[in-house]
Design a protein around this motif. Structure first.
Motif, PDB file in Angstrom:
ATOM      1  N   PRO A 568      -1.840  -6.565   3.635  1.00  0.00           N
ATOM      2  CA  PRO A 568      -1.793  -6.388   2.412  1.00  0.00           C
ATOM      3  C   PRO A 568      -2.919  -5.457   2.259  1.00  0.00           C
ATOM      4  N   PRO A 569      -3.702  -5.839   2.733  1.00  0.00           N
ATOM      5  CA  PRO A 569      -5.028  -4.748   2.792  1.00  0.00           C
ATOM      6  C   PRO A 569      -4.062  -3.419   2.757  1.00  0.00           C
ATOM      7  N   ALA A 570      -4.363  -3.087   4.045  1.00  0.00           N
ATOM      8  CA  ALA A 570      -3.588  -1.820   4.109  1.00  0.00           C
ATOM      9  C   ALA A 570      -2.089  -1.418   3.403  1.00  0.00           C
ATOM     10  N   ALA A 571      -0.881  -2.063   3.345  1.00  0.00           N
ATOM     11  CA  ALA A 571      -0.472  -1.892   1.993  1.00  0.00           C
ATOM     12  C   ALA A 571      -1.371  -1.990   0.814  1.00  0.00           C
ATOM     13  N   ALA A 572      -2.135  -2.547   0.422  1.00  0.00           N
ATOM     14  CA  ALA A 572      -3.217  -1.751  -0.808  1.00  0.00           C
ATOM     15  C   ALA A 572      -4.035   0.329  -0.903  1.00  0.00           C
ATOM     16  N   LEU A 573      -4.034   0.292   0.913  1.00  0.00           N
ATOM     17  CA  LEU A 573      -4.888   0.737   0.589  1.00  0.00           C
ATOM     18  C   LEU A 573      -3.558   2.897   0.897  1.00  0.00           C
TER      19      LEU A 573
END
Length: 645
Positions: A568-573
């Protein structure tokens, strides 16, 4: 009297507009019309000398040669041979490269060779009138002292006659299109003027320096008729050769006129403009009209420099920073590509200010940054002040062109110049080509490393990678002034986005590892997003990255698409960078990356690298046509619908 007009343009099948103007204007004189038979000959400047000469009549009485920096060496060879084989003919040279420089190109013994010093229509007509009168008179020979705007040798003395005033009533120049001068020709590219003049006085530019005047325009109906002729005759590409397209309200009307003809005939297929820098809203409207009609895919933004000192030095003012940022946002919303143009090194610009300017442009989210080498153009204010500005030049090693590249100024040493070139190769490969687009953005956002420091570090790393073919290409280009050729940038994209794609993966991983940045999971996510998102410049099958990924996982691969799972953090980025809403609250997030793009061509294996580089250069300027589209791979949920099926 047979009059042969010769043009050597950059591209094949170019409509010879300059020769058309000269002939149309001269034929208004009844004596010239009765006494002269015209022919126009144009071949690409790269055509071998023997082929050029073989395509010209060997019995002409007058040869008129259009001389520019991109053809001057080849044109001089043609002139030398014509003078040798046609000693009884007369020759007139015109164009920015030769005006006011007759002594450099014409030896004293060539009293039958003259140079036109300015706008050509009136001196050329007067020159022919003098020759016609001499032929029909007592045989005493022409007296060019009666002809305005010429330089020529007479008994060892270089004579220069007074220049005529510039033509302000452009209706005095008939339309060569309406006159039928271009009928029967096979043209794919045409330059068109709708006005002449430039109110700006940028010291590096011939446009403003040559006119230093308000804009004078042809009547609207005449321009519309010329544009209709171009469309009806199937000319594929048009360059609007006005200094500031969009400066006049009627430019919007003329753009709509071209769009209407495009829908009617299918031509022109592409239109290029020199956009007015002080009318961003009007230029954006024009761009949108051209994009909707399929004639333009990108808008140039000509800043040239962001250094206040350099802007003052070259007598130029730019649009406000806030206006530039707003313009970038508008273009992104409309999915219109843009590219920001800069020049290196302008007087007053330092290596530090050049780097800082590019970093600032990247931080605004510009699609691409295009840096042109500074050429010392003749008959410009900068040329007159070259010594005072500490300008040093190197003439490019080109058998055709006669271009002088500025390699040092009072503010930039030769070492600085090369450092700036290396810096720009880092920008092309990492920002324009998107090899480290997310990484650079994330490092800058986190305050770990600014765009400026990132590109400086990358350039230094590149210079140590002697085993890398990509870096060897950069090194050779810096040494040889390879970036003088605009296709040099296209070759970088060909390498990074196609032929040496895997090497670029490893090069980037090595650089980031050396700096220790990949230990930060946020940078690691950005790096792996760059690996899967770097575009393909050709329409070709996608491949998986050449280096292992630890955070992202490719779960499926189709011809043009990848499905990738990411935390999820990569998707948020990703969502933040691409302005994607609605990323699901799942772990992992599955994203489909569509690399089909718009208007990409398959890789033409049978074409030369130079041909493919020209295509790649064009695609960089219309970057949004090759960027991937993102879709959340969840049934019945689609975010950021792909731009292409």
């Amino acid at each position: 009297m047979k009059v042969c007009l010769v043009e050597l343009p950059m591209y094949a099948n170019t409509l010879p507009l300059a020769s058309g103007y000269l002939q149309a204007y001269a034929q208004q004189d009844s004596a010239v019309a009765r006494g002269c038979e015209f022919s126009i000959h144009n071949m690409p400047a790269s055509t071998p000398v023997d082929e050029v000469l073989g395509g010209l009549p060997d019995d002409a009485d007058v040869y008129g040669l259009s001389c520019y920096l991109w053809n001057m060496r080849r044109m001089k060879e043609v002139l030398d041979e014509l003078v040798r084989t046609r000693p009884d003919a007369y020759f007139i040279l015109g164009g920015p490269q030769v005006m006011n420089h007759a002594a450099e190109y014409v030896p004293p013994a060539w009293e039958h060779v003259v140079v036109c010093n300015g706008e050509g229509e009136e001196p050329f007509a007067a020159f022919l009138r003098e020759l016609v009168a001499a032929r029909s008179g007592d045989g005493g020979g022409p007296d060019f002292r009666r002809t305005p705007g010429l330089s020529f040798w007479s008994r060892g003395e270089l004579v220069t006659t007074e220049k005529p005033a510039r033509i302000t009533d452009l209706e005095l120049i008939p339309s060569p299109f309406a006159a039928g001068i271009f009928d029967g020709g096979e043209y794919t590219f045409a330059a068109v003027e709708t006005n002449r003049g430039c109110p700006f006085r940028c010291s590096y530019c011939f446009w403003g320096a040559a006119t230093n005047d308000k804009v004078h325009r042809w009547e609207l109906d005449r321009v519309m008729s010329d544009l209709a002729w171009i469309s009806e005759h199937g000319i594929e590409s048009v360059f609007i050769a006005d200094a500031n397209w969009g400066a006049l309200p009627r430019d919007v009307e003329l753009t709509r006129h071209m769009a209407q003809w495009k829908r009617r005939t299918g031509y022109p297929m592409m239109v290029a403009i020199q956009a007015a820098k002080n009318r961003p809203d009007r230029v954006t409207e024009i761009t949108e009209i051209l994009v909707d009609a399929g004639m333009l895919t990108s808008q140039p933004v000509s800043l040239q420099t962001l250094s206040p000192e350099a802007l003052e030095m070259v007598q130029r003012s730019n649009i406000k920073d806030s206006t530039y940022v707003d313009l970038q946002l508008k273009l992104k919303e409309k999915k219109i590509s843009s590219y920001t143009e800069l020049i290196w090194p302008l007087p007053g610009e330092t290596l530090a200010s050049f780097r800082e300017g590019i970093a600032k442009v990247c931080r605004t989210g510009a699609d691409a940054v295009v840096v042109y080498p500074q050429l010392l153009l003749r008959n410009t204010p900068m040329y007159q002040r070259a010594e005072a500005l500490g300008i040093e030049t190197v003439r490019v090693d080109d058998p055709v062109a006669e271009a002088d590249v500025v390699v040092a100024t009072e503010w930039v040493t030769r070492e600085d110049f090369q450092a700036g070139a290396w810096f720009y190769y880092a920008v092309i490969s990492l920002y324009n080509a998107r090899s480290a687009f997310y990484v650079a953005r994330e490092l800058d956002r986190l305050g770990v490393c600014s765009y400026l420091d990132f590109f400086v570090s990358a350039a230094e790393y590149y210079q140590r990678q002697e085993d890398s073919q990509i870096c060897r290409f950069f090194a050779h280009s810096v040494r040889s002034l390879g970036n003088y050729d605009i296709n040099n940038i296209g070759k970088v994209l060909h390498l990074v986005l196609h032929s040496h794609r895997a090497e670029m993966d490893r090069l980037l991983e090595g650089f980031l590892t050396e700096r220790g940045w990949l230990a930060d999971p946020r940078v690691r996510w950005a790096f792996e997003l760059d690996l899967v998102a770097r575009p393909y410049v050709y329409r070709e099958a996608v491949s998986e990255p050449a280096v292992p990924m630890s955070q992202l996982r490719v779960v499926s691969r189709e011809r043009y698409r990848l499905q990738v799972e990411m935390p999820p953090p990569a998707a948020a980025l990703l969502a933040s960078a691409e302005r994607i809403d609605g990323i699901p609250d799942t772990d992992p997030v599955r994203i489909r990356i569509d690399h089909a793009g718009r208007r990409k061509m398959p890789y033409p294996r049978h074409r030369s690298l130079d041909h493919n580089a020209a295509y790649c250069q064009a695609m960089m300027n219309r970057l949004r046509d090759i960027l991937p589209a993102w879709t959340v791979a969840v049934p019945d949920v689609a975010v950021g619908a792909p731009d292409a099926p």
